[in-house]
Design a protein around this motif. Structure first.
Motif, mmCIF file in Angstrom:
data_model
loop_
_atom_site.group_PDB
_atom_site.id
_atom_site.type_symbol
_atom_site.label_atom_id
_atom_site.label_comp_id
_atom_site.label_asym_id
_atom_site.label_seq_id
_atom_site.Cartn_x
_atom_site.Cartn_y
_atom_site.Cartn_z
ATOM 1 N N LEU A 213 2.887 12.944 -4.055
ATOM 2 C CA LEU A 213 3.079 11.517 -3.784
ATOM 3 C C LEU A 213 3.938 10.865 -4.887
ATOM 4 O O LEU A 213 4.847 10.085 -4.597
ATOM 5 C CB LEU A 213 1.714 10.836 -3.697
ATOM 6 C CG LEU A 213 1.635 9.490 -2.990
ATOM 7 C CD1 LEU A 213 2.151 9.589 -1.564
ATOM 8 C CD2 LEU A 213 0.208 8.958 -2.989
ATOM 9 N N SER A 214 3.658 11.249 -6.132
ATOM 10 C CA SER A 214 4.439 10.689 -7.248
ATOM 11 C C SER A 214 5.913 11.012 -7.082
ATOM 12 O O SER A 214 6.776 10.145 -7.250
ATOM 13 C CB SER A 214 3.999 11.285 -8.575
ATOM 14 O OG SER A 214 2.732 10.860 -8.882
ATOM 15 N N LEU B 35 7.316 8.973 -4.125
ATOM 16 C CA LEU B 35 7.412 7.519 -4.366
ATOM 17 C C LEU B 35 8.482 7.190 -5.393
ATOM 18 O O LEU B 35 9.046 6.095 -5.384
ATOM 19 C CB LEU B 35 6.061 6.959 -4.801
ATOM 20 C CG LEU B 35 4.981 6.914 -3.700
ATOM 21 C CD1 LEU B 35 3.640 6.517 -4.284
ATOM 22 C CD2 LEU B 35 5.366 5.950 -2.585
ATOM 23 N N ASN B 36 8.763 8.127 -6.258
ATOM 24 C CA ASN B 36 9.785 7.862 -7.289
ATOM 25 C C ASN B 36 11.155 8.376 -6.919
ATOM 26 O O ASN B 36 12.094 8.252 -7.696
ATOM 27 C CB ASN B 36 9.337 8.436 -8.625
ATOM 28 C CG ASN B 36 8.108 7.736 -9.146
ATOM 29 O OD1 ASN B 36 8.009 6.512 -9.031
ATOM 30 N ND2 ASN B 36 7.153 8.482 -9.671
ATOM 31 N N SER B 37 11.275 8.983 -5.741
ATOM 32 C CA SER B 37 12.580 9.545 -5.379
ATOM 33 C C SER B 37 13.512 8.455 -4.863
ATOM 34 O O SER B 37 13.087 7.422 -4.401
ATOM 35 C CB SER B 37 12.432 10.626 -4.325
ATOM 36 O OG SER B 37 12.001 10.045 -3.121
ATOM 37 N N TYR C 293 -2.496 4.753 -7.367
ATOM 38 C CA TYR C 293 -1.730 3.928 -6.423
ATOM 39 C C TYR C 293 -2.650 3.047 -5.591
ATOM 40 O O TYR C 293 -3.803 3.411 -5.359
ATOM 41 C CB TYR C 293 -0.944 4.829 -5.454
ATOM 42 C CG TYR C 293 0.054 5.697 -6.158
ATOM 43 C CD1 TYR C 293 1.179 5.129 -6.747
ATOM 44 C CD2 TYR C 293 -0.144 7.062 -6.264
ATOM 45 C CE1 TYR C 293 2.090 5.927 -7.423
ATOM 46 C CE2 TYR C 293 0.764 7.856 -6.933
ATOM 47 C CZ TYR C 293 1.879 7.290 -7.519
ATOM 48 O OH TYR C 293 2.762 8.064 -8.192
ATOM 49 N N MET C 294 -2.095 1.937 -5.088
ATOM 50 C CA MET C 294 -2.826 1.125 -4.114
ATOM 51 C C MET C 294 -2.901 1.953 -2.842
ATOM 52 O O MET C 294 -1.871 2.276 -2.242
ATOM 53 C CB MET C 294 -2.067 -0.164 -3.821
ATOM 54 C CG MET C 294 -2.351 -1.312 -4.756
ATOM 55 S SD MET C 294 -4.080 -1.752 -5.010
ATOM 56 C CE MET C 294 -4.559 -2.328 -3.395
ATOM 57 N N ILE D 175 0.871 -1.172 0.000
ATOM 58 C CA ILE D 175 0.000 0.000 0.000
ATOM 59 C C ILE D 175 0.911 1.226 0.000
ATOM 60 O O ILE D 175 1.838 1.312 0.805
ATOM 61 C CB ILE D 175 -0.902 0.012 1.263
ATOM 62 C CG1 ILE D 175 -1.725 -1.281 1.369
ATOM 63 C CG2 ILE D 175 -1.799 1.260 1.297
ATOM 64 C CD1 ILE D 175 -2.761 -1.493 0.283
ATOM 65 N N LYS D 176 0.668 2.152 -0.906
ATOM 66 C CA LYS D 176 1.562 3.314 -1.011
ATOM 67 C C LYS D 176 1.142 4.437 -0.064
ATOM 68 O O LYS D 176 1.979 5.186 0.424
ATOM 69 C CB LYS D 176 1.589 3.865 -2.445
ATOM 70 C CG LYS D 176 1.879 2.819 -3.509
ATOM 71 C CD LYS D 176 3.263 2.234 -3.380
ATOM 72 C CE LYS D 176 3.590 1.329 -4.557
ATOM 73 N NZ LYS D 176 4.359 0.154 -4.184
ATOM 74 N N ALA D 177 -0.172 4.585 0.135
ATOM 75 C CA ALA D 177 -0.632 5.650 1.035
ATOM 76 C C ALA D 177 -1.928 5.226 1.710
ATOM 77 O O ALA D 177 -2.777 4.565 1.098
ATOM 78 C CB ALA D 177 -0.858 6.937 0.246
#
Ligand code: ATP
Length: 471
Positions: A465-466, A469-471, A405-406, A376-378
């Protein structure tokens, strides 16, 4: 602020038990058919486990297929012509000698028994030679179940799982069909189909992810050794002159895959096979430091031209390749990379599980998954579930983020408890809608690892969030 993690203070056995317990409690892994008492060495992935396994498979597919112009994907069937397994040598050779503990009757793979005793058994040894070795080292042997060292003589046991598919006579012992013991055979038998239907040219690879089945004897170590498991395999077809160079490149790239995945370097090491099967030219395994020690995670093997030659012979079809430039005709050599989804899953969990003592004296268990693997991302919370304005806004945010995202919506219990729940499943960000949100449109975002909180504009959350999450 959290204190230094004390995962390393857990004894290895405790760590394994902790992982298995958490996996069950939080819906990562269940024993198969548990309501019937379970089914040995067969496991199911629960809701979060299914997400994690899918994320692992996606990361592998991206690294192997999407990012390589000269690798194509395949999804071959679990059932194959029985002759495939004759050609591959599985029917005659895919057997492990077993010995039985005379005290508790546990059957143990002899190579494992000897390995634990610090004795090396060559794969090419005959039953007689193995038994001699067992006898000579008798006092060093130790039954994994009861600890006794009195074992029977070794006997061969075939690892392929049989089925009665398509057999209507009832007597299927005469013409058995098998569930595949490895996915790569599906790649070899489709070599020509892929060559004829796509624009690939040697050197090229075929990759696939799929289930494999083995009648494993030692059913222990949780999902490390399953009877139904999933493999991610890539077979790279190359000219013999280029094979060793390609092999070294693949060794490097597969090591880097785990580093990029976020696995800690100190938990990985190479293991070289000293005694190779007769056709192999080189074989190294990447081992991971599981709670029960360093064990094979992935095999990177140079298999020469054995596989295509065998299938040419047994199928009576020409599986050679003609180089369009030089016109040379040859059977390509194969470099194989082969890893289990389940072992990667266990490695990722072992790497991620962390226990932290907090300043207030309490403890938290947190799964520090790499963000791209987190199930789960958030998680989105309204501060209070009985305030409709907060619930409405939180729902709105959840609806907006879930397309990308999930995410999870949770309004149950106090915020502290909700944080703990998300920590245990490794959710990188928890987003809380509170009274300030209604005033200024910002939400509280709490970071899983640092536990720091910051205010972020609800409107720009998707982009925020993107980036995170991609950092
Ligand atoms: P081991 O010696 O541990 O039995 P292996 O050498 O038989 O493994 P391979 O045949 O090389 O394994 O299979 C390739 C990969 O498939 C392994 O590196 C492992 O990640 C995975 N794998 C093999 N057997 C199992 C199993 N029973 N359960 C889960 N994963 C497995």
């Amino acid at each position: 602020m959290s204190q230094k993690q004390d995962k390393n203070n857990l004894r290895d056995k405790d760590l394994m038990e902790e992982i298995a317990a958490l996996c069950k409690r939080r819906g990562f892994v269940f024993s198969s058919s548990e309501i019937y008492g379970g089914f040995s060495a067969v496991y199911d992935y629960g809701p979060y486990g299914a997400e994690l396994a899918n994320n692992i498979k996606s990361a592998w597919w991206k690294a192997m297929v999407q990012e390589n112009e000269n690798i194509v994907g395949l999804d071959s069937s679990i059932f194959m012509h029985p002759k495939v397994w004759e050609a591959s040598g599985h029917i005659s050779g895919f057997s492990d000698p077993l010995a039985e503990c005379k005290k508790c009757h546990t059957r143990v793979r002899v190579d494992h028994l000897l390995e634990e005793a610090g004795v090396f058994a060559d794969e090419k040894m005959s039953e007689e030679e193995i038994n001699k070795l067992l006898k000579e080292n008798r006092e060093k042997l130790k039954c994994p179940k009861c600890g006794d060292s009195d074992f029977s003589e070794a006997k061969e046991f075939n690892l392929l799982v049989q089925s009665n598919l398509g057999n209507f006579t009832g007597d299927w012992s005469k013409n058995p069909v098998y569930l595949r013991g490895e996915t790569c055979q599906g790649i070899y038998v489709n070599f020509k189909n892929v060559l004829d239907s796509t624009r690939v040219k040697v050197p090229f690879g075929i990759a696939q992810i799929g289930k494999a089945f083995r009648n494993e004897i030692t059913a222990r170590q949780f999902i490390f050794r399953k009877r139904e498991f999933e493999q991610m395999e890539m077979q790279f077809f190359v000219h013999s002159d280029e094979a060793m160079k390609s092999y070294e490149e693949w060794r490097e790239r597969r090591w880097q895959f785990y580093i990029d995945l976020g696995i800690k370097k100190e938990n990985l090491r190479w293991h070289k096979h000293e005694n190779l099967v007769f056709y192999a030219k080189a074989a190294w395994d990447i081992e991971y430091k599981f709670p029960f020690g360093f064990k094979e995670l992935e095999g990177v093997h140079y298999r020469a031209d054995y596989d295509l030659k065998q299938h040419s012979k047994f199928s009576d079809k020409d599986l050679s390749y003609r180089d369009p430039q030089t016109n040379e005709k040859y059977i390509p050599h194969i470099v194989e990379t082969s890893v289990g989804v389940d072992r990667t899953f266990l490695a990722v969990i072992t790497d991620a599980i962390t226990k932290e003592k907090l300043e207030d004296g309490s403890e938290r268990t947190v799964m520090k998954f790499p963000k791209n693997l987190a199930p789960i991302k958030a998680a989105i919370f309204p501060l209070l579930k009985n305030k409709p304005e907060l619930v409405k806004k939180a729902r709105e945010i959840y609806e907006n983020l879930k397309s990308q995202y999930m995410c999870e919506f949770d309004d149950n219990g106090n915020i502290g408890k909700r944080y703990r729940r998300q920590d245990e499943i490794g959710t990188p960000y928890c987003i809380t809608v509170d009274f300030e949100t209604l005033k200024d449109g910002t939400v509280t975002v709490r970071d899983r690892d640092t536990m720091k909180q910051e205010r972020v504009k609800a409107e720009g959350l998707k982009t925020w969030l993107s980036e995170k999450l991609n950092s």
